[in-house]
Write a protein that holds these residues in place. Sequence first.
Motif, short mmCIF file in Angstrom:
data_model
loop_
_atom_site.label_atom_id
_atom_site.label_comp_id
_atom_site.label_asym_id
_atom_site.label_seq_id
_atom_site.Cartn_x
_atom_site.Cartn_y
_atom_site.Cartn_z
N ARG A 107 0.84 -1.19 0.00
CA ARG A 107 0.00 0.00 0.00
C ARG A 107 0.88 1.24 0.00
N SER A 108 0.50 2.21 -0.83
CA SER A 108 1.28 3.43 -0.96
C SER A 108 0.34 4.58 -1.26
N GLY A 109 0.30 5.57 -0.40
CA GLY A 109 -0.54 6.74 -0.64
C GLY A 109 -1.98 6.37 -0.88
N LYS A 110 -2.45 6.65 -2.09
CA LYS A 110 -3.86 6.44 -2.41
C LYS A 110 -4.15 5.07 -3.02
N GLY A 111 -3.14 4.25 -3.23
CA GLY A 111 -3.37 3.01 -3.95
C GLY A 111 -2.62 1.83 -3.39
N VAL A 112 -2.68 0.72 -4.13
CA VAL A 112 -2.05 -0.54 -3.75
C VAL A 112 -1.33 -1.09 -4.98
N PHE A 113 -0.06 -1.44 -4.81
CA PHE A 113 0.72 -2.03 -5.89
C PHE A 113 0.37 -3.51 -6.05
N ARG A 114 0.55 -4.02 -7.26
CA ARG A 114 0.41 -5.46 -7.49
C ARG A 114 1.51 -6.23 -6.78
N TYR A 115 2.72 -5.71 -6.91
CA TYR A 115 3.92 -6.31 -6.33
C TYR A 115 4.97 -5.21 -6.33
N ARG A 116 6.06 -5.44 -5.62
CA ARG A 116 7.11 -4.41 -5.55
C ARG A 116 8.44 -4.93 -6.08
N THR A 117 8.42 -6.06 -6.74
CA THR A 117 9.65 -6.64 -7.28
C THR A 117 9.79 -6.27 -8.76
N PRO A 118 11.01 -6.28 -9.31
CA PRO A 118 11.20 -5.95 -10.72
C PRO A 118 10.53 -6.98 -11.63
N ASP A 119 10.01 -6.49 -12.75
CA ASP A 119 9.47 -7.37 -13.78
C ASP A 119 10.22 -7.12 -15.08
N ASP A 120 9.61 -7.39 -16.21
CA ASP A 120 10.29 -7.22 -17.50
C ASP A 120 10.70 -5.78 -17.77
N PHE A 121 10.08 -4.82 -17.11
CA PHE A 121 10.34 -3.41 -17.39
C PHE A 121 10.87 -2.66 -16.17
N GLY A 122 11.26 -3.38 -15.13
CA GLY A 122 11.72 -2.74 -13.91
C GLY A 122 10.68 -2.82 -12.81
N VAL A 123 10.78 -1.94 -11.84
CA VAL A 123 9.83 -1.92 -10.72
C VAL A 123 8.67 -1.01 -11.07
N PRO A 124 7.41 -1.47 -10.94
CA PRO A 124 6.26 -0.62 -11.28
C PRO A 124 6.24 0.68 -10.46
N THR A 125 5.79 1.75 -11.11
CA THR A 125 5.74 3.06 -10.44
C THR A 125 4.33 3.54 -10.14
N THR A 126 3.33 2.86 -10.69
CA THR A 126 1.94 3.25 -10.42
C THR A 126 1.20 2.08 -9.77
N THR A 127 0.20 2.41 -8.96
CA THR A 127 -0.59 1.39 -8.29
C THR A 127 -1.66 0.84 -9.23
N PHE A 128 -2.17 -0.33 -8.87
CA PHE A 128 -3.12 -1.04 -9.72
C PHE A 128 -4.49 -0.92 -9.08
N THR A 129 -5.45 -0.33 -9.79
CA THR A 129 -6.72 0.06 -9.18
C THR A 129 -7.47 -1.11 -8.57
N ILE A 130 -7.57 -2.24 -9.28
CA ILE A 130 -8.34 -3.37 -8.76
C ILE A 130 -7.75 -3.89 -7.46
N CYS A 131 -6.42 -3.77 -7.30
CA CYS A 131 -5.78 -4.27 -6.07
C CYS A 131 -6.24 -3.49 -4.86
N ALA A 132 -6.52 -2.20 -5.04
CA ALA A 132 -7.00 -1.39 -3.92
C ALA A 132 -8.41 -1.82 -3.51
N PHE A 133 -9.23 -2.23 -4.47
CA PHE A 133 -10.55 -2.77 -4.12
C PHE A 133 -10.40 -4.11 -3.40
N TRP A 134 -9.44 -4.94 -3.83
CA TRP A 134 -9.20 -6.20 -3.12
C TRP A 134 -8.75 -5.94 -1.69
#
Length: 569
Positions: free
Chosen positions: A472-499
């Motif tokens: 959880r960060s600020g107004k949202g929730v990240f899917r994960y905080r580990t690097p993927d194919d493009f690095g570490v995500p910088t925006t939260t994922f909306t559906i995760c905040a509802f979960w």
Amino acid sequence: MPRFDSAAVFASILDADVGGAWSIEPALRPDEEPWEIRQIYVRNTNVLVTTFTSADGENQFEVIDFAPRHEKNYGYHRPAQIVRVVRPHRGLPRIVVRCRPRFDYGREDPRRVQLGQDILYQGSETSLYLSSDSPAAYTLLESPFELKESKHFVLSYGAPYQGMLKFDVEELLDRTIAYWRMWAKHCNIPFEFQDEVIRSALVLKLHIYEDTGAIIAASTTSIPEGPEPGRNWDYRYCWLRDAYFVVTALNRLGQFEEMEHFIRYLQNIVAAETDGTLQPVYGIGGEKELIEREIPWLKGYKGFGPVRVGNAAYKMKQNDVYGEMVLALTPAFFDRRLDRTDQNQALRNVRQLIEQAIRRFEEPDAGIWEFRGIMKHSVFSKFMSWAAVDRGVRIAGHIGRQDLVASWVSVREKMRETIERRGWNEMVGYYTQNFDGDSPDAANLLLPAINFISYRDPRFQRMIDSYERILRSGKGVFRYRTPDDFGVPTTTFTICAFWMTDALWGAGRKSEARELFSTLIRHANHVGLLSEDMDSESGELWGNFPQTYSHVGLINTAMRISQAWDDAF
């Protein structure tokens, strides 16, 4: 036009120079201040009204946008048309109409031909016709003119509009408003958050391709997940993992016809796969190949490319889809309102799905988040395999197939033992993203929803605490905080905040849940729409738009946390 996945006609959101657009705006003098613009939907409809008011307040007009839709001859009249009505309200506003469709995602500039009051936009493979009671020359030359009375525009695919334009369009508008309001009246809604749920239901309805029942993930392609290049995808297709959540939302809304059509689409997909292997995503007509390519002549949203058409996810191995499909088909065996389902075929489909879930439980995959260069033993995929077998046991018991119950119960328990041993990390206090790992995954917040664990289980409550701290960060929730194919995500994922909201509510932390939910709905855009992603600090929306998944999450969460009607008075 004419399908969700057809080549774009107006793509200026991806490139203002060559993408194509159709604007109706005030004709501003060089020294004139910008006009104020307000935009709303006509209540409980998908009819949009944009009001323009001059800075001095002396001139005002509105533009009404809609796609025609109403009942006709035991069906629905829903042509591939965009209708725009321009009405003066105050003073004598001067407007300019610029209709600049470009075909093949902006690559082809069509030939423009005036045919009386119609304009033909003719390309090598596509033809559009603009019919209007405004002078065609003004539109072709983009000449400003005084708006003394209402003007009507109909953009049609393939053939010109037939009929008495002014009177027909006004009737179409009235009948379209009446259709949407009647549809909304048939939605079950909670006592609280009524406007948000109705708007989300209307968004969900707009994403249904009614010829087949398929539901697309979003209306757009290549709106990036954040202010960085690379994370741009085409979402105009049907993801099977969304099926369970969409079916749940449609059921809660009471929209059984839409649910039935979607289940039939899913059953057709399963029946067509003779070897039992499912892709994560299919075309809206059931197409299997969604070849991904880049469109280099479009710069991309805010310059963040590349623009992609098609989606290579169709070739991925994502083993969670078998569980989600079984969950989506389960109502066919229990809900007696679904009277068009062939239960014998449904059972064959479910058995096929369960067999695949069991077989693939031992295999790595790309996981729910579609990692392109990573194959691991995704814990969430294991959970969904367990859910497939668990629902199979329940279905078999319900229809009296004790032989299937006996064969599946032991498999289900073995799966659970493996998940608990390799998916739960006692040192960090949560279920992890991959077997024997230590990273969190927001998808695991769904475990109580699939009945793997109780919201009140001390381990799940411990997991919520850890996930809040890490994801959880600020107004949202990240899917994960580990690097993927493009690095570490910088925006939260909306559906995760509802979960996360659902998890907090179920765990008894109701005030925290309501606070997070209120934050989310406050950051919908000015007409109540949500995208896929959100900046955790500013609340700026990113990602494809509007996102069906996000609105499904809103519906399901609002239904859960709202005060009950019986308790409201």
